[in-house]
Design an enzyme around this catalytic site. Structure first.
Site, PDB file in Angstrom:
ATOM      1  NE  ARG A  47      -0.569   0.662   4.989  1.00 26.98           N
ATOM      2  CZ  ARG A  47       0.054   1.724   5.508  1.00 26.98           C
ATOM      3  NH1 ARG A  47       0.223   2.827   4.792  1.00 26.98           N
ATOM      4  NH2 ARG A  47       0.532   1.690   6.741  1.00 26.98           N
ATOM      5  CG  ASN A  78       7.269   6.729   7.230  1.00 26.54           C
ATOM      6  OD1 ASN A  78       6.208   7.290   7.007  1.00 26.54           O
ATOM      7  ND2 ASN A  78       7.369   5.638   7.964  1.00 26.54           N
ATOM      8  CG  ASP A 130       6.089   7.062  11.464  1.00 28.44           C
ATOM      9  OD1 ASP A 130       6.006   7.247  10.245  1.00 28.44           O
ATOM     10  OD2 ASP A 130       5.185   6.512  12.119  1.00 28.44           O
TER      11      ASP A 130
HETATM   12 CA    CA Z   1       4.454   7.356   8.588  1.00 30.79          CA
END
Ligand code: CA
Length: 294
Positions: free
Chosen positions: A101, A149, A199
């Protein structure tokens, strides 16, 4: 490092995987996503208006288009999304049928849409980073990433920053804004000994990076030219996923968090986990998000 930042809960809305905050300056709205629920949230703090709508599949990132409405990276490829009419128009899925995804994504200053993928099962090295041009053609730019990310560009667009989460390195590339070419990959910040996983990320007007730590309870501000930690924002939620600047002065930092994977006890101990937070007037401005040129 002495400044004490106090993150406030923006509204009482818990996401399973809150992510992808984007400031929409035109209507002073913060947009964010619940990736797992496939939901786009928007909130105006002046009018206290909250809207949300489900796109019917997972949604990893969203960016404004210069023509209005939005472009997004979804479970099933890249799509245009009209938030006014709750409509989704799929454009292309370069990874159909391989169990991936789309995850984080942003536009560069030339209006290209950069977005990367990850395995639904978080299998290693199955993801890729793509760029879409205004003519909707798409190119693969980085192969074999695990969780794509954290894109950011410096003010003169000579450097692109990138995170492949499980590595816990912040990478930099030389960036050619004319062509979108990336080269000379290097590690600028080594977070391998830090608590949590790097992240989402944003950059401020001084060129410093604000990095959200999943499993790390915080957002850290780093200087990518020295690799040094400058400031730290502690959150009352362990899974801190992403951050972006917003507000009328572009000096409020919005921070998303997640509840996924937490057991009952952790959920009880962290009642604000999964909510959107803000630290107001953080002392530096961000840069307005770029729009997709189409
Ligand atoms: Ca993320």
């Amino acid at each position: 490092m002495n400044h004490q930042y106090i993150p406030q809960v923006v509204l009482d809305c818990i996401c399973e995987l809150g992510e992808g905050p984007v400031w929409v300056a035109e209507n002073q709205q913060i947009l964010w996503l619940d990736i797992k629920k496939g939901r786009i949230h928007s909130y105006n703090r002046d009018t206290k208006t909250h809207h949300s709508f489900s796109v019917g599949e997972m949604i990893g990132c969203i960016a404004q288009r210069s023509s209005g409405s939005f472009i997004a990276g979804l479970e099933n490829g890249i799509a245009f999304i009209d938030i006014e009419n709750n409509s989704v128009q799929h454009i292309i899925n370069p990874e159909e049928g391989i169990g991936n995804r789309f995850n984080d994504g942003k536009c560069d200053a030339a209006g290209r849409f950069w977005t990367g993928t990850m395995s639904l099962q978080e299998e290693e090295n199955k993801g890729n980073l793509y760029v879409m041009d205004a003519d909707l053609s798409i190119k693969k730019k980085i192969e074999n990433v695990t969780i794509s990310n954290g894109l950011a560009w410096n003010a003169d667009n000579s450097i692109m920053y990138y995170i492949n989460t499980p590595t816990n390195y912040i990478f930099a590339f030389d960036y050619d804004i004319q062509t979108g070419n990336i080269s000379n990959q290097r590690v600028v910040i080594d977070l391998t000994h830090e608590k949590g996983c790097a992240d989402g990320m944003t950059i401020d007007e001084e060129g410093m990076l604000w990095i959200a730590f999943y499993g790390g309870w915080r957002v850290d501000r780093y200087d990518p030219s020295t690799g040094k930690l400058l400031q730290q924002i502690l959150l009352p939620a362990e899974n801190v996923t992403c951050c972006t600047f917003g507000g009328s002065g572009l000096d409020d930092l919005y921070i998303t968090t997640a509840t996924q994977g937490m057991n009952e006890q952790a959920l009880k101990e962290q009642p604000d986990a999964g909510k959107l937070f803000v630290v107001e007037h953080i002392g530096v401005k961000g840069m307005l998000p770029q729009k997709f040129k189409s």
